[in-house]
Design a protein around this motif. Sequence first.
Motif, mmCIF file in Angstrom:
data_model
loop_
_atom_site.group_PDB
_atom_site.id
_atom_site.type_symbol
_atom_site.label_atom_id
_atom_site.label_comp_id
_atom_site.label_asym_id
_atom_site.label_seq_id
_atom_site.Cartn_x
_atom_site.Cartn_y
_atom_site.Cartn_z
ATOM 1 N N ASN A 517 -7.102 -11.882 -4.575
ATOM 2 C CA ASN A 517 -7.039 -11.791 -3.116
ATOM 3 C C ASN A 517 -7.495 -10.408 -2.689
ATOM 4 N N GLU A 518 -8.680 -10.323 -2.121
ATOM 5 C CA GLU A 518 -9.236 -9.019 -1.768
ATOM 6 C C GLU A 518 -8.420 -8.327 -0.676
ATOM 7 N N ARG A 519 -7.967 -9.098 0.286
ATOM 8 C CA ARG A 519 -7.200 -8.484 1.378
ATOM 9 C C ARG A 519 -5.877 -7.923 0.872
ATOM 10 N N ALA A 520 -5.189 -8.691 0.048
ATOM 11 C CA ALA A 520 -3.924 -8.209 -0.502
ATOM 12 C C ALA A 520 -4.155 -7.000 -1.402
ATOM 13 N N ALA A 522 -6.562 -4.769 -1.095
ATOM 14 C CA ALA A 522 -6.821 -3.627 -0.215
ATOM 15 C C ALA A 522 -5.524 -3.122 0.411
ATOM 16 N N ALA A 523 -4.631 -4.055 0.773
ATOM 17 C CA ALA A 523 -3.348 -3.658 1.346
ATOM 18 C C ALA A 523 -2.503 -2.892 0.340
ATOM 19 N N ALA A 524 -2.705 -3.170 -0.956
ATOM 20 C CA ALA A 524 -1.963 -2.476 -2.005
ATOM 21 C C ALA A 524 -2.578 -1.123 -2.348
ATOM 22 N N GLY A 525 -3.658 -0.753 -1.672
ATOM 23 C CA GLY A 525 -4.263 0.553 -1.893
ATOM 24 C C GLY A 525 -5.445 0.560 -2.831
ATOM 25 N N PHE A 658 0.513 -6.702 -6.028
ATOM 26 C CA PHE A 658 1.532 -5.798 -5.534
ATOM 27 C C PHE A 658 2.069 -4.880 -6.622
ATOM 28 N N GLY A 661 -1.496 -0.396 -7.695
ATOM 29 C CA GLY A 661 -1.821 0.444 -6.569
ATOM 30 C C GLY A 661 -2.467 1.713 -7.017
#
Length: 670
Positions: A517-520, A522-525, A658, A661
């Motif tokens: 999941n690319e968005r997740a 990116a959200a994880a840094g 998750f 990071g």
Amino acid sequence: MNTWVFFALLGVGTGAMYAAFALSVIITYRGSGVVNFAVGALAMIPAMVFAELRLHGDLVLPVVMVPSRYDIGAPLGFVPAAAVAMTVGSLVAGVVYLVVIRPLRTAPPVTMLVATVGLTLMLQALAVRAFGNVTLRAPGILPKSVVDLFGRRFPVDRLWLLATVVVLAAVVVATYRATRFGLATRASFVNEKGAILLGLEPARLGLYNWMFASGLAAVVGIVGTSLGGVSPYNFSLFVVPALGAALAARLRSVPVAVLAAVAIGSFEAVAVHIVAQRQVPRFFLGGISSLVPFVVIIGALVIFGRTLPNRAAIVERAHVPMSLDRVHKSLWGGTIVFAVIVLNANDPTIRFAALESMFVATLLLSVVVLTGFVGQVSLAQLSFAGFSAFMLSRFGSVLPFPLGPLAAIAVTTVVGTLVSIPALRVRGVQFAIVTFSVAVVFDDLFFRSPTFVGRGGMATVEPPRIAGVDLGIVGAGQFPARGFGYSSLVVLVSCAFIVVGVRRGRLGRRFLAVRSNERAAAAAGINVGRTKVAGASLASFIAAVAGVMFAYKNTTFNGGGLEAQDGLELLALAYLGGIGSIAGAVMGGLLAPSGLFVVAILGGGASNTQFLLTGLGLVIVAVRFPEGIAGLGQMLRRKILAPVALPESVDDEAALVFEVGPEVGPLDRP
């Protein structure tokens, strides 16, 4: 200027065929969520059936184990021949959807793409088996009159073909805007779950759209058989410009797709004229026409990349399970010992087959990294290997060993990294479109260029020597030399350890997070773009190493065996073996044409039968065993031991996102 306009108009016929295939790609994608690489092969079958009926009066069917040719007395006219051919094409398309595509509706995008690649290989092999590896040109269908244009004779059949495609495009637009079927298809594409709640059946809609798209391409293929003819392979190469036009239309706009496809065909015709008149540098004499669709594809991705529809983001799908690739000493040791025993065999045919398997296995490791770990479907890894081989033929003549191969590997890695830049704007199978167009460009522009390849179209590589010791494939009166085999084994094992180290390190976990999941991620840094480019660079490096092995193994070679079509088979072997593991790469190497399994067990080199079995095996694996042959043991163990033990493969990689990071996370602990 008039000459350029004349040749641009001369190319509208080819552009019209590109347009029909582009429309088929759009309809298939919006109706079933599949980027169909098999559109050319599906159009080829009815076109060849039609040509045989018109030429010889024989009904030829793409089947095995039963007679495929039936004499019906005399050549048929256009209408009955077209009716029979369209019936055969519709049956093939329907069977393909029900048996292959429908079971993969919730499969990963890479699996769906790989299934269409397998279909391409299988249909091509069936066509060769039934029709022969020939080009059939049916009697003229369109008016054969010519007109005077700028002092040249211009055949009007090109314009009639374009008019046919324009009419079909209008029918497509009207169908999807004004009919209940079209509205239902659009609703299912936007929100499949909502469409089901409204009482629609997306699976049935997918079947209708698949058959409609295949029939549309088949109509134009049948009409176009009198222009350039049809063979088991030529329509499949039309996929690249068709995909370019479809991307320019954002996989949505029919008029834009038609205009883009016709423009590509026109520019290709102008490019062919320029090359024929030698109005380009000698380097480009191999052909620059393939650059046109490549430029269109890159432009579409740069401009529209982030807004291109991605059905995979709409329909939630699982990922192909990944192996953790633990280093089992007994398994690795046993495999290496087995390889040494084979390399010591007295039969030189067996030793050479082992070398071929090791080369392919090394190359498949690059596919495992980029497609298995990162999720970017690459069809250009074989082309990168070929580029590295040709670079070695140049550097090897001016630089001593090992500087020559190191320079070739470095240059190829840089080129592969640059090609991966469009990956920053696309996800999943869209990257496959870029890499397939790259493979076609390498095949047409580089591997056929006398400047790049060398005098006589053949490249020569000097054998490696250190301190006067010959390490080449010919040595000590042996061919292939056992020492060369040991060196190749060391290279393969070294690349495998590199892949293991990456997979079990932080970079490998970032690869899987981006893949999941690319968005997740990116959200994880995680820097998604940098991670994807790093994966492409590593894969290009390994492919370059395989290219050096190929060059030293063959010593004298041309572009044969490095075509874009062979890149499709490479992906097939990777998926057959198991695209998520090193064991899968080894399995794929053993199954390679002229590889150890084919030579030692089947008793021969590459054949059309093996080509057919490869495509069929790929389809079966994609539908039933997505982990490949190497994953069968783990799959069975999970089913048996699931209640009491955790599986050794990563089925839900989203959880990794998750834990990976910019700082050290739980998975970084010893």
